[in-house]
Design an enzyme around this catalytic site. Structure first.
Site, mmCIF file in Angstrom:
data_model
loop_
_atom_site.group_PDB
_atom_site.id
_atom_site.type_symbol
_atom_site.label_atom_id
_atom_site.label_comp_id
_atom_site.label_asym_id
_atom_site.label_seq_id
_atom_site.Cartn_x
_atom_site.Cartn_y
_atom_site.Cartn_z
ATOM 1 N N LYS A 28 0.792 -1.390 -0.045
ATOM 2 C CA LYS A 28 0.099 0.118 0.186
ATOM 3 C C LYS A 28 0.945 1.331 -0.680
ATOM 4 O O LYS A 28 0.386 2.590 -0.777
ATOM 5 C CB LYS A 28 -0.645 0.119 1.204
ATOM 6 C CG LYS A 28 -1.654 -1.291 1.271
ATOM 7 C CD LYS A 28 -3.074 -0.728 1.860
ATOM 8 C CE LYS A 28 -2.442 -0.902 3.958
ATOM 9 N NZ LYS A 28 -1.952 -2.493 4.110
ATOM 10 N N ARG A 103 -9.466 0.755 9.713
ATOM 11 C CA ARG A 103 -9.364 -0.802 9.834
ATOM 12 C C ARG A 103 -10.398 -1.641 10.416
ATOM 13 O O ARG A 103 -10.451 -3.590 10.762
ATOM 14 C CB ARG A 103 -7.991 -1.115 10.610
ATOM 15 C CG ARG A 103 -6.699 -1.480 10.163
ATOM 16 C CD ARG A 103 -5.990 -0.576 10.716
ATOM 17 N NE ARG A 103 -4.550 -1.399 10.427
ATOM 18 C CZ ARG A 103 -3.285 -1.490 10.475
ATOM 19 N NH1 ARG A 103 -3.825 0.121 9.612
ATOM 20 N NH2 ARG A 103 -1.870 -1.735 9.424
ATOM 21 N N ARG A 142 11.284 -6.437 4.589
ATOM 22 C CA ARG A 142 11.083 -5.056 4.936
ATOM 23 C C ARG A 142 11.857 -3.847 6.138
ATOM 24 O O ARG A 142 12.286 -3.322 6.551
ATOM 25 C CB ARG A 142 9.258 -4.544 4.697
ATOM 26 C CG ARG A 142 9.208 -2.560 5.349
ATOM 27 C CD ARG A 142 7.593 -2.309 4.726
ATOM 28 N NE ARG A 142 6.966 -2.485 6.150
ATOM 29 C CZ ARG A 142 5.462 -2.901 5.813
ATOM 30 N NH1 ARG A 142 5.606 -1.830 4.723
ATOM 31 N NH2 ARG A 142 5.048 -2.909 7.061
ATOM 32 N N ARG A 148 11.546 -1.071 10.883
ATOM 33 C CA ARG A 148 10.806 -0.833 11.847
ATOM 34 C C ARG A 148 10.373 -2.473 12.444
ATOM 35 O O ARG A 148 10.250 -3.720 12.632
ATOM 36 C CB ARG A 148 9.493 -1.559 10.464
ATOM 37 C CG ARG A 148 8.339 -0.038 10.416
ATOM 38 C CD ARG A 148 7.358 0.077 9.156
ATOM 39 N NE ARG A 148 6.354 -0.397 9.991
ATOM 40 C CZ ARG A 148 5.004 -0.576 9.263
ATOM 41 N NH1 ARG A 148 5.305 0.127 8.389
ATOM 42 N NH2 ARG A 148 4.147 -0.976 9.985
ATOM 43 N N ARG A 160 -0.639 -9.112 13.493
ATOM 44 C CA ARG A 160 -1.071 -8.113 12.407
ATOM 45 C C ARG A 160 -1.679 -8.665 11.331
ATOM 46 O O ARG A 160 -3.011 -8.605 10.871
ATOM 47 C CB ARG A 160 0.113 -7.286 12.218
ATOM 48 C CG ARG A 160 0.494 -6.743 13.728
ATOM 49 C CD ARG A 160 2.042 -6.229 12.397
ATOM 50 N NE ARG A 160 1.884 -5.102 12.156
ATOM 51 C CZ ARG A 160 2.331 -5.000 10.703
ATOM 52 N NH1 ARG A 160 4.324 -5.582 11.185
ATOM 53 N NH2 ARG A 160 2.601 -3.839 9.727
#
Ligand code: AMP
Length: 205
Positions: A28, A103, A142, A148, A160
């Site tokens: 995204k 969400r 990532r 992160r 998640r």
């Protein structure tokens, strides 16, 4: 298109408002960047706003940190207020790309009411669909690149993705019923995916 670009507006008739929908790691953020460059829309990523707040140790950041570190969702009322405040601070934009919001169904319903009061509307919802194994791989990669913390730990990633399935996937149905949803395969080259996103958005102008 040219006419669209030259307008300064704040109502639903002239804005292009898009929700980018998809699991963590679906791409995204990457697509939002390209969309915002081409269509001059403001990328409103709730995750980015929260990470900034955490880094700056603001009041919101101190609350948000615990949720982000565990991969849990923040309470709906906090998120709704945060999005409303951000929209109200950006009155001269040509539209928004909502990334990471709504969400939950409660967020989607509150968002609809908010948009009415702001004289705004969502033009389309694009779901970038990617299967789970690929998501986990992407998130672990990532973590190496961006550092992160919520991408680094496999159990946080699993949490998640589970929350996405439980709480966020129903939001897709919500927009599907409103006939706003387009599904795009999120696997493949970034530019090929963008071409499809571009085609969907160009139709809305
Ligand atoms: P993201 O960058 O969109 O993956 O978001 C990172 C984290 O921010 C999520 O795992 C949640 O902890 C929090 N977050 C972002 N957006 C929302 C939202 N709409 N509702 C609740 N929590 C959110």
């Amino acid at each position: 298109m040219a006419e669209f670009k030259n307008l300064t507006y704040n109502n639903s008739k002239n804005m292009l408002n898009l929700i980018l929908f998809g699991a963590p790691g679906a791409g995204k953020g990457t697509q939002a960047k390209k969309i915002s460059e081409k269509f001059h829309l403001l990328h409103l990523s709730t995750g980015d706003i929260l990470r900034k707040a955490v880094a700056n140790k603001t009041e919101l950041g101190i609350i948000a940190k615990e949720y982000l570190d565990r991969g849990n969702l923040l309470p709906d009322d906090i998120m709704i207020k945060m999005v409303e405040n951000t929209i109200k601070k950006n009155t001269d934009v040509q539209g928004f790309i909502f990334d990471g919001f709504p969400r939950t169904i409660a967020q989607a319903e509150a968002f609809d009411k908010m948009l009415v009061t702001l004289n705004m509307a969502i033009n389309c919802v694009i779901h970038l669909r990617v299967e789970k194994d690929i998501l986990v791989d992407r998130l672990l990669k990532r973590a190496e690149i961006e550092g992160r913390s919520d991408d680094a730990d496999k159990s946080i990633i699993e949490n998640r993705i589970t929350l996405y399935k439980q709480k966020t996937k129903p939001v897709k149905e919500y927009y599907s019923k409103l006939e706003k949803l387009t599904v795009i395969d999120g696997l493949g080259e970034i530019d090929d995916i963008f071409e499809q996103v571009d085609a969907v958005l160009s139709e809305k102008l």
